[in-house]
Design a protein around this motif. Sequence first.
Motif, short mmCIF file in Angstrom:
data_model
loop_
_atom_site.label_atom_id
_atom_site.label_comp_id
_atom_site.label_asym_id
_atom_site.label_seq_id
_atom_site.Cartn_x
_atom_site.Cartn_y
_atom_site.Cartn_z
N LEU A 242 0.81 -1.22 0.00
CA LEU A 242 0.00 0.00 0.00
C LEU A 242 0.84 1.26 0.00
O LEU A 242 0.32 2.36 0.14
N SER A 243 2.16 1.11 -0.16
CA SER A 243 3.04 2.28 -0.17
C SER A 243 4.18 2.02 -1.14
O SER A 243 4.33 0.92 -1.66
N THR A 244 4.97 3.04 -1.41
CA THR A 244 6.10 2.87 -2.31
C THR A 244 7.07 1.84 -1.75
O THR A 244 7.51 1.96 -0.61
N LEU A 245 7.38 0.85 -2.55
CA LEU A 245 8.26 -0.23 -2.10
C LEU A 245 9.61 0.33 -1.70
O LEU A 245 10.32 0.93 -2.52
N PRO A 246 10.03 0.17 -0.44
CA PRO A 246 11.30 0.74 0.01
C PRO A 246 12.50 0.10 -0.69
O PRO A 246 12.45 -1.07 -1.10
N ASP A 247 13.59 0.85 -0.79
CA ASP A 247 14.79 0.36 -1.47
C ASP A 247 15.39 -0.87 -0.80
O ASP A 247 16.08 -1.66 -1.44
N ILE A 248 15.11 -1.05 0.49
CA ILE A 248 15.71 -2.17 1.21
C ILE A 248 15.29 -3.51 0.62
O ILE A 248 16.00 -4.52 0.75
N TYR A 249 14.15 -3.54 -0.08
CA TYR A 249 13.67 -4.79 -0.68
C TYR A 249 14.14 -4.97 -2.12
O TYR A 249 13.93 -6.02 -2.71
N ARG A 250 14.78 -3.96 -2.70
CA ARG A 250 15.10 -3.98 -4.13
C ARG A 250 16.52 -4.49 -4.37
O ARG A 250 17.35 -3.82 -4.98
N ALA A 251 16.79 -5.72 -3.92
CA ALA A 251 18.13 -6.28 -4.08
C ALA A 251 18.45 -6.55 -5.54
O ALA A 251 19.58 -6.35 -5.99
N ASN A 252 17.44 -7.01 -6.31
CA ASN A 252 17.62 -7.32 -7.73
C ASN A 252 16.36 -6.90 -8.46
O ASN A 252 15.27 -7.37 -8.13
N GLU A 253 16.50 -6.04 -9.45
CA GLU A 253 15.30 -5.51 -10.12
C GLU A 253 15.59 -5.22 -11.59
O GLU A 253 16.68 -4.78 -11.95
N ILE A 254 14.58 -5.49 -12.44
CA ILE A 254 14.61 -5.14 -13.86
C ILE A 254 13.37 -4.31 -14.16
O ILE A 254 12.26 -4.66 -13.70
N ARG A 255 13.53 -3.25 -14.94
CA ARG A 255 12.38 -2.40 -15.26
C ARG A 255 12.37 -2.04 -16.74
O ARG A 255 13.42 -1.78 -17.34
N VAL A 256 11.18 -2.07 -17.33
CA VAL A 256 10.97 -1.63 -18.71
C VAL A 256 10.11 -0.38 -18.67
O VAL A 256 9.23 -0.25 -17.81
N ASN A 257 10.33 0.55 -19.62
CA ASN A 257 9.55 1.79 -19.65
C ASN A 257 8.70 1.89 -20.91
O ASN A 257 7.49 1.83 -20.86
N ARG A 258 9.33 1.99 -22.08
CA ARG A 258 8.58 2.06 -23.34
C ARG A 258 9.46 1.56 -24.49
O ARG A 258 10.67 1.41 -24.34
N THR A 259 8.84 1.31 -25.64
CA THR A 259 9.54 0.79 -26.81
C THR A 259 10.69 1.71 -27.20
O THR A 259 10.55 2.94 -27.24
N GLY A 260 11.84 1.10 -27.49
CA GLY A 260 13.01 1.86 -27.93
C GLY A 260 13.89 2.34 -26.79
O GLY A 260 15.08 2.63 -27.02
N GLU A 261 13.35 2.47 -25.59
CA GLU A 261 14.17 2.85 -24.45
C GLU A 261 14.83 1.61 -23.85
O GLU A 261 14.28 0.50 -23.91
#
Length: 668
Positions: A242-261
Motif C-alpha cells: 500500500l506504499s512505495t516499495l522501500p529500497d531495502i527490498y530492491r536487491a535485484n530488479e529489472i524495469r521496462v519503460n517504453r519501446t526503444g528505451e
Amino acid sequence: MKLIRLVTDNKGVFTSSFESDMLIEPKSKMALLNLTFETDFENININPSNSQVTFKSNISDNNTEDTDSIAGRVYTQAQIQEYYDAVELGLNSALSLELSYTNSTPALEEVIDQNWVFSMFKIMDFEARKRIEYRYVPFINPLVGGFATIFPHFRKFYTEIEQANLDITTVDNKVTTIKSLTTDSVTTRNRNTFAVADRNMSVGNGIYMARCNDIRDNSSGLEDNGFAIGLSEIPIPQSALLSTLPDIYRANEIRVNRTGENYKYTINGAAEIDSGIPAVNLNLSISTDVNDHDVMAFEMSDGNINFCVYQESLVGDYLNLPLGNDWTQSGTGTIERFDETNLGSIATYRRTQVGSPALEHWWEATSDTDWNIYTTGPPVQGQAVNATAVADLATGVLTIGGTTTFTPTGGAPATVPYTGIRNVFKQVAQKPGQKYYPYLYVNGGSASCIVDMVNITIDPYMENNDQWDITGRSNRTGEDNAYQNLINSTTSFVRDAIPQCSDALNELGIDKRARLTLNNQVWKTLGFSINGSGSGNVSDEQDIGEYVDSVARWDADRLPLVKDSDNFLVVSDSLPLNSYDASTGGFSKESQKIGKRKNILMTIPVNDNNSGLVEYESSTPIFIDINNASAVNQKNLNFRLLRSDFSPIVASNNERAVMTILIADKSE
C-alpha cells in the motif's frame, strides 16, 4: 561403595587392569560421578583439490551433466552452518539452464526434454543425520489459487484484501493479466504485488518471468510507462503493498519503460543502471502477435542470478563472416579470418590476421549490411566504436571506412537469419543460504501497461508446503499461463530464446537414475560412507522417484564428522548393565538394531559444545543396576565414550579423558 578413576588418551576408549581382582557383589549397581574430555572439531579446508561437484540428473543423457564447485575457504566448527550452505550452493550450482533453450522448430516437434529443468538441491536434517535431496521444482502461475485447473495449487502469492491497487484478472482459470486499476501513470512503486512472507523462489535452476503484453507510449517522457520485476533478499511485508516499495527490498530488479528505451536494472536499491538493451516489441497495436513480445526474467542457473530479456533480434540477414574465410585485404594482400571466439557480450564475430597473432578486432552487426568495429575487447555495452564497415550482400565484399576492402574466398557467404535473442545484461552470484522473494510493480496506467505470463519456479521446501505440488509442470498453472502458447508458436523468434521445460516433468523422473559426484572428504563431512577411499572424487547413484515422485535422496549413515553430538554416551564393555536404547534411528550402522540392549551407564547432555570441551559432574549420581545375579571377580573395567549415534568421538589431539565411576552393592 567403590570409587574408580579411569584415564585414557585413546579416542574415548577406557581400558584398565587391576593387580588383584575386584569383588563385585551380586546385584550391585554403578554410577558415573564425573567426566571430562575434549573433542576435536575439524576445520574443513575446501580448496581446488576437493571442491568439485558434478551432477548428472539422467545417467543416460550426457546433456544433463554439469560441474561446478563449493566455495573455497576454511570453515571452522562455529561456521558449520555456513559450510552446509556452501555445499548446498555448490550442489545447486551444478544445475544449469544452458542447454534448455529451444532453438528448435515446433512444426517439426523438436522439443527439449531434459529432466533437470527445473530442479533444486537441499541439504536437510533427517533422523539426526544429513540428507541430500534433489527435487523437480514446481513451475506455477503465482497469481492463481484455489481449484483453478485440473491440478491446482491451493495457495497464491497475494491476498485480495491487501491487493487494492492492481487489477489482476485470470481468464478461464489460465492466462492472468496485471494492470493498474486507474488510468494515471506514476513514477512511484506503490502499485505492487507478491508481499507474502513465506513465498520464495527456487534456487538451483529456475526462473521468474513476466511478459510485456501491451505497453504503449503515454507520451509523458517520464519513467512512468512500464513495470518492474524484482527479487528481494528479505521477506516483504504486506504493508509494503500500500506504499512505495522501500529500497531495502530492491536487491535485484529489472524495469521496462517504453519501446526503444533501454531496460534498466537495480542492485541493492542503488540508482538504476542502463542495460544497453533496448525494448523491442511491447505495443500490441504495432506488434500484433503477443508471442513476439519481450519477456523479462531472472534465471537461476550455475549458481548465478541472470538478469535477462528474451526478445526478437533487431538484426538479421547479415553475412555469416566465418563462412567467407579466407578474406583478402586490399592493398596489403594480407589474409583475414573471422570466428566466434572470445566475443564478450555484444560482438558478433572476432577478426584475426594470419601472420599477426596479436591483432584482434571485434565486429558487431547493427543491420543486414552495417557493422561496428572495436579494436579493443571483447567489447561491452557503451564502448566507443573505433570504425565501421559496410557489406555488399551480393558480392560479400566488406568496405571499411569507405576505402579498405575485404574480399571473401568463393564469393558472398550465406546470411544469418533473424533469431530470438537471450540478452543477459547482468549476472550476480547467488549467496549461500539466501532466499529470494519475488515482487512486481506497475508504473503505467491501465491504458498503457498490461503484463502477462507472470510465472515462477517456487522453492519446494518452503515451510507449510503440504498443499503445493511437489514437482514440475504437473500443476499446469505455469504452463497454462501463456507459456505453452509461446512454446507452441511456429512463428515466434522469442520462443527460440526462452528456457523450455518438459510438459511431463512429473512423469520424467520415475525411470531416471541420477549420479552425484563429490570429493570423498566432503561426503565424510556430511556423514556419508560412500564406497571409495582416499581423498578423490566418489560417485553415488539414486533413482529419481523411487520413494517419492520426482525426488532422489542420499541419506547419510552416521553423524557428520565435523559435528560432534549434542549428547554423548558412556557405555560399559566389561560389565552388563540393565539399560536399553529405544531410539527410532540415528545409528551409525544398520546392524545396530533399534531397541537393542545397550550397556549405557550415562548420557551426557551438552548445551554448548562449540569449544569441544565437555565437563560433567553429577551432584546426585544415578545408579544403574549391574546384571550380575552372583558375585563377580573383576580384574578389568572397560568403557567407551561414544557419540549419540554410537560412533566413536573425534578426540582432541594430546588431550586425556578422565572419568570417575562409583560401584555400590545392593545394600548401599
